[in-house]
Design a protein around this motif. Structure first.
Motif, PDB file in Angstrom:
ATOM      1  N   GLY A 118     -19.410  77.793  35.547  1.00  0.00           N
ATOM      2  CA  GLY A 118     -20.404  78.945  35.057  1.00  0.00           C
ATOM      3  C   GLY A 118     -21.482  79.282  35.955  1.00  0.00           C
ATOM      4  N   SER A 119     -22.425  80.419  35.780  1.00  0.00           N
ATOM      5  CA  SER A 119     -23.447  80.696  36.667  1.00  0.00           C
ATOM      6  C   SER A 119     -24.422  79.784  36.899  1.00  0.00           C
ATOM      7  N   GLU A 120     -25.303  79.541  37.778  1.00  0.00           N
ATOM      8  CA  GLU A 120     -26.278  78.393  38.096  1.00  0.00           C
ATOM      9  C   GLU A 120     -27.077  78.298  36.988  1.00  0.00           C
ATOM     10  N   ARG A 121     -27.659  79.680  36.243  1.00  0.00           N
ATOM     11  CA  ARG A 121     -28.650  79.529  35.141  1.00  0.00           C
ATOM     12  C   ARG A 121     -27.752  79.090  34.128  1.00  0.00           C
ATOM     13  N   GLN A 122     -26.487  79.505  33.777  1.00  0.00           N
ATOM     14  CA  GLN A 122     -25.871  78.927  32.811  1.00  0.00           C
ATOM     15  C   GLN A 122     -25.710  77.418  32.892  1.00  0.00           C
ATOM     16  N   LEU A 123     -25.252  76.833  34.231  1.00  0.00           N
ATOM     17  CA  LEU A 123     -25.310  75.418  34.234  1.00  0.00           C
ATOM     18  C   LEU A 123     -26.549  74.715  33.775  1.00  0.00           C
ATOM     19  N   ARG A 124     -27.620  75.076  34.581  1.00  0.00           N
ATOM     20  CA  ARG A 124     -28.915  74.492  34.249  1.00  0.00           C
ATOM     21  C   ARG A 124     -29.018  74.266  32.740  1.00  0.00           C
ATOM     22  N   GLN A 125     -28.896  75.411  32.130  1.00  0.00           N
ATOM     23  CA  GLN A 125     -29.268  75.441  30.603  1.00  0.00           C
ATOM     24  C   GLN A 125     -28.480  74.489  29.879  1.00  0.00           C
ATOM     25  N   ALA A 126     -27.049  74.111  30.223  1.00  0.00           N
ATOM     26  CA  ALA A 126     -26.276  73.274  29.677  1.00  0.00           C
ATOM     27  C   ALA A 126     -26.507  71.802  30.122  1.00  0.00           C
ATOM     28  N   LEU A 127     -26.952  71.602  31.099  1.00  0.00           N
ATOM     29  CA  LEU A 127     -26.932  70.371  31.651  1.00  0.00           C
ATOM     30  C   LEU A 127     -28.341  69.581  31.439  1.00  0.00           C
ATOM     31  N   SER A 128     -29.283  70.467  31.269  1.00  0.00           N
ATOM     32  CA  SER A 128     -30.446  70.263  30.803  1.00  0.00           C
ATOM     33  C   SER A 128     -30.783  69.620  29.514  1.00  0.00           C
ATOM     34  N   LYS A 129     -29.741  70.032  28.702  1.00  0.00           N
ATOM     35  CA  LYS A 129     -29.535  69.278  27.316  1.00  0.00           C
ATOM     36  C   LYS A 129     -28.991  67.683  27.412  1.00  0.00           C
ATOM     37  N   LYS A 130     -28.627  67.399  28.438  1.00  0.00           N
ATOM     38  CA  LYS A 130     -27.964  66.044  28.502  1.00  0.00           C
ATOM     39  C   LYS A 130     -28.531  65.169  29.732  1.00  0.00           C
ATOM     40  N   PHE A 131     -29.171  65.832  30.684  1.00  0.00           N
ATOM     41  CA  PHE A 131     -29.685  64.913  31.849  1.00  0.00           C
ATOM     42  C   PHE A 131     -31.238  65.213  32.041  1.00  0.00           C
ATOM     43  N   PRO A 132     -32.089  64.326  32.694  1.00  0.00           N
ATOM     44  CA  PRO A 132     -33.445  64.883  33.202  1.00  0.00           C
ATOM     45  C   PRO A 132     -33.431  65.898  34.173  1.00  0.00           C
ATOM     46  N   PRO A 133     -34.467  66.718  34.700  1.00  0.00           N
ATOM     47  CA  PRO A 133     -34.252  67.706  35.507  1.00  0.00           C
ATOM     48  C   PRO A 133     -33.993  67.236  37.089  1.00  0.00           C
ATOM     49  N   SER A 134     -34.413  66.002  37.631  1.00  0.00           N
ATOM     50  CA  SER A 134     -33.996  65.532  38.745  1.00  0.00           C
ATOM     51  C   SER A 134     -32.459  65.508  38.710  1.00  0.00           C
ATOM     52  N   GLU A 135     -31.655  65.095  37.850  1.00  0.00           N
ATOM     53  CA  GLU A 135     -30.172  64.738  37.851  1.00  0.00           C
ATOM     54  C   GLU A 135     -29.687  66.116  37.808  1.00  0.00           C
ATOM     55  N   VAL A 136     -30.445  66.978  36.816  1.00  0.00           N
ATOM     56  CA  VAL A 136     -29.759  68.381  36.734  1.00  0.00           C
ATOM     57  C   VAL A 136     -29.640  69.103  38.258  1.00  0.00           C
ATOM     58  N   ARG A 138     -29.789  67.380  41.192  1.00  0.00           N
ATOM     59  CA  ARG A 138     -28.443  66.915  41.970  1.00  0.00           C
ATOM     60  C   ARG A 138     -27.237  67.374  41.591  1.00  0.00           C
ATOM     61  N   LEU A 139     -27.030  67.489  40.327  1.00  0.00           N
ATOM     62  CA  LEU A 139     -25.614  67.951  40.096  1.00  0.00           C
ATOM     63  C   LEU A 139     -25.433  69.459  40.353  1.00  0.00           C
ATOM     64  N   ILE A 140     -26.516  70.185  40.349  1.00  0.00           N
ATOM     65  CA  ILE A 140     -26.216  71.889  40.899  1.00  0.00           C
ATOM     66  C   ILE A 140     -26.053  71.835  42.268  1.00  0.00           C
ATOM     67  N   SER A 141     -26.928  70.848  42.998  1.00  0.00           N
ATOM     68  CA  SER A 141     -26.913  70.979  44.342  1.00  0.00           C
ATOM     69  C   SER A 141     -25.646  70.481  44.994  1.00  0.00           C
ATOM     70  N   ALA A 142     -24.976  69.547  44.029  1.00  0.00           N
ATOM     71  CA  ALA A 142     -23.333  69.031  44.522  1.00  0.00           C
ATOM     72  C   ALA A 142     -22.588  69.864  43.962  1.00  0.00           C
ATOM     73  N   ALA A 143     -22.528  70.787  43.004  1.00  0.00           N
ATOM     74  CA  ALA A 143     -21.522  71.646  42.596  1.00  0.00           C
ATOM     75  C   ALA A 143     -20.849  72.282  43.655  1.00  0.00           C
ATOM     76  N   GLN A 144     -19.774  72.559  43.449  1.00  0.00           N
ATOM     77  CA  GLN A 144     -18.948  73.573  44.455  1.00  0.00           C
ATOM     78  C   GLN A 144     -19.032  74.957  43.986  1.00  0.00           C
ATOM     79  N   PRO A 145     -19.732  75.679  45.156  1.00  0.00           N
ATOM     80  CA  PRO A 145     -20.025  77.060  44.875  1.00  0.00           C
ATOM     81  C   PRO A 145     -18.621  78.000  44.809  1.00  0.00           C
ATOM     82  N   VAL A 146     -18.485  79.186  44.237  1.00  0.00           N
ATOM     83  CA  VAL A 146     -17.350  80.035  44.126  1.00  0.00           C
ATOM     84  C   VAL A 146     -17.957  81.331  44.106  1.00  0.00           C
ATOM     85  N   SER A 147     -17.350  82.032  45.196  1.00  0.00           N
ATOM     86  CA  SER A 147     -17.742  83.622  45.464  1.00  0.00           C
ATOM     87  C   SER A 147     -16.704  84.458  44.784  1.00  0.00           C
ATOM     88  N   LEU A 148     -17.390  85.371  43.840  1.00  0.00           N
ATOM     89  CA  LEU A 148     -16.455  86.436  43.356  1.00  0.00           C
ATOM     90  C   LEU A 148     -16.424  87.634  44.335  1.00  0.00           C
TER      91      LEU A 148
END
Length: 306
Positions: A118-136, A138-148
């Motif tokens: 999903g979009s970065e904002r969408q991922l942050r909203q979803a991941l923040s429900k399961k992980f602390p901010p530092s882990e969120v 880290r996961l966002i930084s390690a995610a594979q970006p896809v350009s449309l």
């Protein structure tokens, strides 16, 4: 131009959609002439049953995210996105204000892992429900970006012309009852009411109903051909909704709406036994809960000095 307050004592005695008598025991509810979701402010009293049923059967479906009318709500900043399909075929939405593309199916699970797309904002909203901010982070930084970039986001916006005809009939009945209740509770309005309830179809092709631009050109020519005539500006701002009624042909009434300042397709209905202005009557939502009424035939005569 006259204000709609003059009809205060005579209007609102009957529901414009079913003609039920409204009284202290059956007060009804406020129904917006041109739709509150589309910026309308002026209302008419209608029975609660009609208000709710027409809202669910007509106005509701015309405001779905897949409807062409949803673009008006985007324009009014009441919604931002339209639904469609991502380049990979997955369902998603496009925010027309920010340009953000969101996926509808955010999570995909397998036996071994869970994948977020999903979009970065969408991922942050979803991941923040399961992980602390530092882990969120880290996961966002390690995610594979896809350009449309250069690819298509496909959306199909539709409009049911039968539903739209019912919507115009509903607006016409509500607007008409604000300014001419004796006409819109008479037998002449029977066809208009049948169209509103889906019991009959309007006459002709709605795409061919003469609109504001064509009428303006006609009236401007009529004035310019008259020696000593003054200028005519027939249509004031109608950002909160307008309805133009024209009964130039005996037995017929054209109803041509503007919604959020934009002209849309009108309808023609049978109008037997009654005659209104042959040049047109314009009902405008003034934006403060009231309406203004303009009889173009009278305006033409004044411009010609008659």
């Amino acid at each position: 131009m006259t204000n709609g307050r003059a009809t205060e004592k005579t209007r609102d005695r009957q529901c414009p959609f079913c003609l039920t008598l409204l009284s202290a025991d059956r007060q009804g509810s406020a129904d917006h002439l041109f739709g509150r979701a589309f910026g309308g402010t002026a209302t008419v009293r209608a029975c609660k049953d009609c208000n709710q049923k027409l809202g669910s059967e007509v106005e509701g479906p015309l405001q779905w995210n897949t409807s062409l009318m949803n673009l008006i709500k985007v324009q009014l900043h009441k919604v931002q996105a339209v639904e469609g399909t991502l380049p990979n075929g997955a369902p998603g939405s496009l925010n027309l204000i920010t340009g953000e593309v969101r996926t509808r199916h955010l999570v995909e699970e397998t036996e071994d892992a869970r994948y977020y797309t999903g979009s970065e904002r969408q991922l942050r909203q979803a991941l923040s429900k399961k992980f602390p901010p530092s882990e969120v982070q880290r996961l966002i930084s390690a995610a594979q970006p896809v350009s449309l970039g250069g690819e298509w986001f496909q959306t199909t916006l539709e409009i049911d012309m039968r539903l739209w005809g019912r919507m115009v009939a509903k607006m016409a009945l509500a607007a008409g009852c604000r300014v001419a209740p004796h006409l819109f509770t008479s037998e002449a309005a029977a066809h208009l009411r049948d169209v509103c309830w889906g019991k009959a179809a309007p006459i002709g092709n709605p795409l061919m109903v003469a609109g504001y631009e064509r009428q303006t050109a006609r009236w401007t020519q009529m004035v310019s051909d008259h020696p000593g005539a003054t200028n005519l500006t027939p249509f004031p701002d109608g950002s909160h909704g307008q309805m133009l009624f024209v009964s130039a042909v005996p037995g017929l009434l054209s109803c041509i709406p503007k919604v959020a300042g934009r002209e849309f397709w009108g309808i023609v209905v049978e109008w037997p036994g009654e005659q209104w202005s042959s040049e047109g009557v314009l009902v405008t939502d003034t934006g403060d809960g009231e309406v203004a009424v303009r009889d173009l035939a009278q305006d033409l005569m004044r411009c010609k000095g008659q």
